[in-house]
Design an enzyme around this catalytic site. Structure first.
Site, PDB file in Angstrom:
ATOM      1  N   ASP A   1      11.044   2.562   6.801  1.00  0.00           N
ATOM      2  CA  ASP A   1      10.513   1.146   7.066  1.00  0.00           C
ATOM      3  C   ASP A   1      11.679   0.270   7.778  1.00  0.00           C
ATOM      4  OD1 ASP A   1       9.131  -1.596   6.995  1.00  0.00           O
ATOM      5  OD2 ASP A   1       8.281  -0.947   4.895  1.00  0.00           O
TER       6      ASP A   1
ATOM      7  N   ILE B   1       0.761  -1.190  -0.109  1.00  0.00           N
ATOM      8  CA  ILE B   1       0.019  -0.036   0.084  1.00  0.00           C
ATOM      9  C   ILE B   1       0.610   1.257  -0.123  1.00  0.00           C
ATOM     10  CG2 ILE B   1      -1.694   1.199   1.131  1.00  0.00           C
ATOM     11  CD1 ILE B   1      -2.738  -1.328   2.244  1.00  0.00           C
TER      12      ILE B   1
ATOM     13  N   ASP C   1      -9.589   7.829   8.525  1.00  0.00           N
ATOM     14  CA  ASP C   1     -10.350   6.681   8.379  1.00  0.00           C
ATOM     15  C   ASP C   1     -10.328   5.791   9.267  1.00  0.00           C
ATOM     16  OD1 ASP C   1     -12.170   5.569   6.426  1.00  0.00           O
ATOM     17  OD2 ASP C   1     -10.622   3.852   6.026  1.00  0.00           O
TER      18      ASP C   1
ATOM     19  N   GLU D   1     -13.046   2.414  17.461  1.00  0.00           N
ATOM     20  CA  GLU D   1     -14.133   2.017  16.526  1.00  0.00           C
ATOM     21  C   GLU D   1     -15.022   1.140  16.979  1.00  0.00           C
ATOM     22  OE1 GLU D   1     -12.299   0.872  12.747  1.00  0.00           O
ATOM     23  OE2 GLU D   1     -10.860   2.472  12.719  1.00  0.00           O
TER      24      GLU D   1
ATOM     25  N   ALA E   1      -4.936   3.343   8.003  1.00  0.00           N
ATOM     26  CA  ALA E   1      -4.027   2.156   8.620  1.00  0.00           C
ATOM     27  C   ALA E   1      -4.929   1.559   9.727  1.00  0.00           C
ATOM     28  CB  ALA E   1      -2.640   2.325   8.864  1.00  0.00           C
ATOM     29  N   ARG E   2      -4.307   1.841  11.030  1.00  0.00           N
ATOM     30  CA  ARG E   2      -4.982   1.399  12.166  1.00  0.00           C
ATOM     31  C   ARG E   2      -5.175   2.543  13.271  1.00  0.00           C
ATOM     32  NH1 ARG E   2      -6.804  -2.062   9.604  1.00  0.00           N
ATOM     33  NH2 ARG E   2      -6.464  -4.419   9.888  1.00  0.00           N
TER      34      ARG E   2
ATOM     35  N   SER F   1     -11.321   0.222   2.014  1.00  0.00           N
ATOM     36  CA  SER F   1     -11.704  -0.654   1.077  1.00  0.00           C
ATOM     37  C   SER F   1     -13.085  -0.865   0.236  1.00  0.00           C
ATOM     38  CB  SER F   1     -11.341  -1.936   1.522  1.00  0.00           C
ATOM     39  OG  SER F   1     -12.060  -2.325   2.513  1.00  0.00           O
TER      40      SER F   1
ATOM     41  N   HIS G   1     -13.771   4.517   8.404  1.00  0.00           N
ATOM     42  CA  HIS G   1     -13.250   3.143   8.013  1.00  0.00           C
ATOM     43  C   HIS G   1     -13.629   2.592   6.703  1.00  0.00           C
ATOM     44  CE1 HIS G   1     -10.590  -0.335   9.996  1.00  0.00           C
ATOM     45  NE2 HIS G   1     -10.518  -0.227   8.667  1.00  0.00           N
TER      46      HIS G   1
END
Length: 320
Positions: A181, A162, A264, A269, A239-240, A290, A287
């Site tokens: 990363d 992603i 998002d 949540e 992401a999270r 997708s 969220h």
């Protein structure tokens, strides 16, 4: 559905009609009409000697649930990329394959990340509010100004599928891309992006910051990290929610250190912290990264492909 010799598959979450139809065609499928909880999944598997389970967040299986599953269960298939709602290591110890759908979400999530970047930078939440209230006032040359993406430096935390897809899109908008990363990507994957060995080293250069790493553990973004961003930066998270200390984010937004945010995902949540809804410089979505017909179908199809592979004695196509 009459008993037969086909694989017994429990679909424990609501799925698109195309996915349900394929499951019924290929398996002895039990398709739920509402998302099941974890213990309901366990009870159903025991009662029906189920061999495969397609789960979601609500029906996620942790150690205590997996330990209670009958020995008939050979695979737990997840239709999304993240597996933080499952104890993957324990399932493997029990001889149960766990799979996910990492490729199915890549392009759609990258598209949505760009939506968040553009909407947060260009004050979409405020513009929408103005229009829905009837507009009625012209704005001058110095009013309601946003920030353009073109020419900005985008910092990407996590340069996997992603993250790299976001980088390609951002470069199309004329953004300079930097990333961090665990290890540096191959030059062919960097496509001109600049690597930084740590988040802290990258943050001061990130006029826009987006996260693309798994959740779990301590927050990645705390007060210190937000303070390290340049004043006026835009923060994006698709992401999270667990990656962010939301108190620190709220303070960065209200102090003026951050220009805006596009969010998002959230820590609690689906009960988002109401403070964010009160801020005009935050673009909020529930969220939905997708949430397209094509991607949700592909997510389900990928889970079914993994079920078929494992129960035909082959290796999982997407082991988690």
């Amino acid at each position: 559905m009459p008993e037969n010799n086909r694989t017994k598959l429990l679909i424990a979450r609501r799925v698109p009609q195309a996915v349900a139809a394929r499951a019924i065609d290929e398996f002895q499928a039990y398709v739920t009409e509402s998302d099941m909880d974890s213990w309901s999944v366990v009870d159903f598997c025991k009662t029906h000697n189920v061999q495969a389970v397609l789960v979601g967040k609500k029906s996620g299986l942790q150690k205590e649930h997996i330990a209670a599953l009958p020995p008939t269960v050979k695979i737990i298939a997840n239709a999304s990329a993240g597996v933080d709602h499952m104890d993957v290591a324990y399932a493997r110890k029990q001889g149960i394959a766990v799979t996910n759908a990492p490729d199915a979400l890549t392009e759609c999530t990258a598209d949505f990340t760009m939506l968040l970047i553009l909407a947060a930078g260009r004050r979409a939440a405020e513009y929408g509010k103005i229009m829905r209230s009837g507009w009625g006032k012209s704005f001058g040359m110095t009013e309601m100004l946003g920030k353009r993406a073109n020419g900005k430096t985008l910092g990407i935390v996590g340069f996997g599928r992603i993250g790299r897809a976001v980088a390609r899109r951002a470069q199309g908008f004329g953004m300079r891309v930097i990333y961090t990363d665990i290890v540096r990507a191959a030059p062919s994957l960097e496509n001109g992006a600049t690597f930084y060995p740590s988040v802290r080293e990258m943050l001061p250069h990130s006029e826009v910051l987006t996260l693309h790493v798994p959740g779990g553990g301590e927050p990645l973004m705390t007060k210190e990290e937000f303070d390290s961003l340049p004043k006026g930066a835009v923060f994006v998270n698709a992401a999270r929610g667990a990656l962010v200390d939301e108190d620190a984010l709220y303070n960065a937004l209200t102090s003026g250190h951050l220009f805006s945010a596009g969010l998002d995902v959230y820590r609690n949540e689906p009960n988002v912290d109401p403070r964010f809804a009160s801020l005009e410089n935050v673009f909020l979505t529930p969220h939905m990264a997708s949430a397209t017909v094509e991607t949700r179908d592909q997510m389900g199809f990928t889970a079914l492909d993994n079920v078929a592979a494992v129960l035909n004695g082959k290796s999982a196509l997407n082991p988690a």
